[in-house]
Design a protein around this motif. Structure first.
Motif, short mmCIF file in Angstrom:
data_model
loop_
_atom_site.label_atom_id
_atom_site.label_comp_id
_atom_site.label_asym_id
_atom_site.label_seq_id
_atom_site.Cartn_x
_atom_site.Cartn_y
_atom_site.Cartn_z
N GLN A 12 -11.59 -0.40 -0.56
CA GLN A 12 -10.35 -0.98 -1.01
C GLN A 12 -9.41 -0.65 0.03
O GLN A 12 -8.52 -1.76 0.13
CB GLN A 12 -10.28 -0.23 -2.38
CG GLN A 12 -8.76 -1.14 -2.92
CD GLN A 12 -8.47 0.09 -4.25
OE1 GLN A 12 -7.67 0.88 -4.06
NE2 GLN A 12 -8.60 -0.63 -5.42
N LEU A 13 -9.32 0.27 0.47
CA LEU A 13 -8.23 0.65 1.51
C LEU A 13 -8.31 -0.30 2.90
O LEU A 13 -7.37 -0.58 3.07
CB LEU A 13 -8.20 2.15 1.83
CG LEU A 13 -7.86 3.12 0.86
CD1 LEU A 13 -8.20 4.62 1.59
CD2 LEU A 13 -6.32 3.03 0.86
N ARG A 15 -9.85 10.91 -2.43
CA ARG A 15 -10.37 10.27 -1.03
C ARG A 15 -9.53 10.92 0.22
O ARG A 15 -10.10 10.83 1.28
CB ARG A 15 -10.17 8.76 -1.02
CG ARG A 15 -10.97 7.97 0.26
CD ARG A 15 -12.11 8.25 0.43
NE ARG A 15 -12.84 7.67 1.56
CZ ARG A 15 -12.90 8.41 2.50
NH1 ARG A 15 -12.29 9.48 2.85
NH2 ARG A 15 -13.50 7.73 3.55
N HIS A 16 -8.27 11.20 -0.11
CA HIS A 16 -7.39 11.98 0.91
C HIS A 16 -7.32 13.50 0.81
O HIS A 16 -7.06 13.94 1.72
CB HIS A 16 -5.93 11.43 0.68
CG HIS A 16 -5.86 9.87 0.98
ND1 HIS A 16 -6.09 8.88 0.13
CD2 HIS A 16 -5.13 9.35 2.02
CE1 HIS A 16 -5.90 7.85 0.77
NE2 HIS A 16 -5.11 8.08 1.95
N VAL A 41 -13.30 3.55 -2.56
CA VAL A 41 -11.85 3.86 -2.45
C VAL A 41 -11.43 3.33 -0.87
O VAL A 41 -10.66 2.46 -0.63
CB VAL A 41 -11.21 4.80 -2.48
CG1 VAL A 41 -9.78 5.22 -2.04
CG2 VAL A 41 -11.37 5.43 -4.15
N TRP A 43 -6.44 6.98 -5.42
CA TRP A 43 -6.82 7.15 -3.70
C TRP A 43 -6.70 8.59 -3.40
O TRP A 43 -7.06 9.04 -2.52
CB TRP A 43 -5.57 6.46 -3.22
CG TRP A 43 -5.55 5.00 -2.97
CD1 TRP A 43 -6.58 4.19 -3.53
CD2 TRP A 43 -4.73 4.05 -2.39
NE1 TRP A 43 -6.56 2.82 -3.36
CE2 TRP A 43 -5.36 2.70 -2.62
CE3 TRP A 43 -3.49 4.24 -1.74
CZ2 TRP A 43 -4.44 1.91 -2.09
CZ3 TRP A 43 -2.89 3.00 -1.38
CH2 TRP A 43 -3.20 2.01 -1.65
N ARG A 44 -6.21 9.45 -4.23
CA ARG A 44 -5.78 10.71 -4.23
C ARG A 44 -7.00 11.53 -3.79
O ARG A 44 -7.37 12.45 -2.73
CB ARG A 44 -4.97 11.49 -5.09
CG ARG A 44 -4.88 13.11 -5.11
CD ARG A 44 -4.24 13.38 -3.69
NE ARG A 44 -4.55 14.79 -3.29
CZ ARG A 44 -3.69 15.65 -3.09
NH1 ARG A 44 -2.42 15.62 -3.36
NH2 ARG A 44 -4.22 16.88 -2.45
N CYS A 56 -3.45 5.55 7.54
CA CYS A 56 -3.92 6.15 6.26
C CYS A 56 -4.24 7.61 6.78
O CYS A 56 -4.21 8.60 5.91
CB CYS A 56 -5.03 5.76 5.39
SG CYS A 56 -6.57 5.42 6.24
N ASP A 112 -2.50 3.31 -7.92
CA ASP A 112 -3.02 4.14 -6.40
C ASP A 112 -2.74 5.46 -6.40
O ASP A 112 -3.95 5.93 -5.75
CB ASP A 112 -2.15 3.23 -5.58
CG ASP A 112 -2.35 1.46 -5.32
OD1 ASP A 112 -3.60 1.22 -5.97
OD2 ASP A 112 -1.77 0.92 -4.74
N GLY A 162 0.91 -1.27 0.18
CA GLY A 162 -0.09 0.06 0.12
C GLY A 162 0.72 1.17 -0.07
O GLY A 162 0.50 2.22 0.58
#
Length: 371
Positions: A212-213, A99-100, A209, A96-97, A233, A92, A40
């Motif tokens: 998935q994380l 979501r962050h 997401v 993922w970006r 995370c 990734d 990850g």
């Protein structure tokens, strides 16, 4: 090892499971790209540290392969989990970006709320994107100075960090992060560097997401509590994602009574499985990726990785720190070493020294144990 759901897992059982998931129980034959994906991502604010971490995890690791993956844009250095620089796969990073984003803004304001008071962050982000639209790589300082003409109050340093590390998804370009290359940070937008747009936020009421994380974290760190996932995370809004995937998972308890979730078929080795000596880099997620780190490090030494100290695992636990001084790998025990411990640490230390010196020497020194 088959472990019945609901079982209380000892710290040693969790340790062996973590080592297996982290590729630290046996070096894996995975390709470098696949190893980074499995983990990850790898925390990477110190550019050379990921090479040590992957060398300790992979058979026949060639640092030139990792450098090549950065140049080929299959791996990328970017701000992501916990608002720290991570080395992640391009797929990734793009997935993922978004979501962050909220977490990144929250953590940035936790540091610079006063300096950015009165600044419309959406306007600042738009200005940052406009600035970077010409495709020209820029340093954080250059971004800050350019935007400071419009927002003189916060100062170039704050503006540059706000845009580069938070508001506009960026990639740190090679040669930064390449083997044995000392290079400053030049940034380009993530989408421009990778040639693909970032995945948009999910539709309201969904969190693919996040789900998935949860799965990816458990594959590399489980069994683990929800607080451990959050510590890895930095995201706080994952209860719905955990609830959505819970039917796929099994549950255990730790010695404190916390519920630990896991993938049903993930490895959970026998607690008596021998664990080899391993040298970890600074900021390794095998330590940082948990809220409760007692499975791998004593509470007295919990902060060593946060402080940027490199750790040595003996019997699966943090037992020493290490540095390179005058081209010698120097190991300082945190507890008393047995003769067998010293021999095993010195043997692995020689391999580390040979790796770091490109085979020129294998000098190692193990400092006298603490009494």
């Amino acid at each position: 090892m088959t472990t019945r759901p609901g079982t209380t897992l000892s710290s040693r059982a969790l340790n062996r499971a973590t080592l297996a998931r982290q590729l630290l129980l046996d070096r894996a034959g995975l390709a470098v790209h696949d190893a980074v994906a499995h983990l990850g991502g790898v925390q990477a604010q110190e550019p050379q540290e990921p090479f040590v971490g992957l060398w300790s995890r992979l058979r026949g690791f060639d640092p030139a392969v990792l450098s090549g993956l950065l140049v080929d844009r299959r791996l990328v250095r970017t701000t992501l989990m916990r608002r720290t620089i991570h080395l992640v796969t391009a797929d990734d990073a793009l997935a993922w970006r978004s979501r962050h984003d909220e977490m990144l803004r929250r953590r940035m304001l936790g540091v610079y709320r006063q300096e950015l008071a009165g600044v419309d962050l959406d306007e600042l982000a738009a200005a940052g994107r406009e600035l970077m639209a010409d495709g020209q790589p820029r340093t954080q300082a250059e971004v800050g100075r350019a935007l400071g003409e419009r927002w003189p109050g916060p100062g170039p340093r704050v503006l540059g960090e706000a845009v580069v590390a938070t508001l506009v998804p960026m990639a740190q370009l090679p040669p930064r992060g390449m083997w044995r290359v000392g290079a400053g940070v030049r940034n380009q937008t993530l989408a421009a560097w990778l040639g693909r747009e970032i995945d948009p936020p999910a539709a309201a009421g969904t969190d693919p997401v996040g789900e998935q994380l949860v799965r990816r974290y458990l594959a590399a760190y489980g069994p683990a509590a929800s607080a451990d996932l959050r510590a890895w995370c930095g995201l706080s809004g994952l209860p719905a994602a955990i609830a959505a995937v819970r039917p796929e998972l099994v549950a255990f308890r730790d010695d404190r009574g916390r519920e630990l979730l896991d993938l049903p078929d993930a490895p959970r080795p026998d607690p008596d499985t021998p664990a080899p000596v391993r040298f970890l880099p600074a900021f390794d997620n095998a330590i940082l990726g948990f809220d409760d780190r007692s499975r791998i490090v004593d509470d007295a030494h919990r902060g060593i990785s946060v402080a940027g100290e490199r750790a040595v695992l003996v019997d699966g636990r943090v037992a020493a720190t290490w540095i390179v001084a005058d081209r010698v790998v120097v190991v300082t025990p945190l507890r008393r070493f047995t003769r067998a411990d010293r021999v095993a640490v010195a043997e692995e230390g020689r391999l580390v020294a040979s790796f770091l010196s490109d085979g020129e020497h294998d000098r190692v020194r193990v400092v006298a144990s603490m009494r």
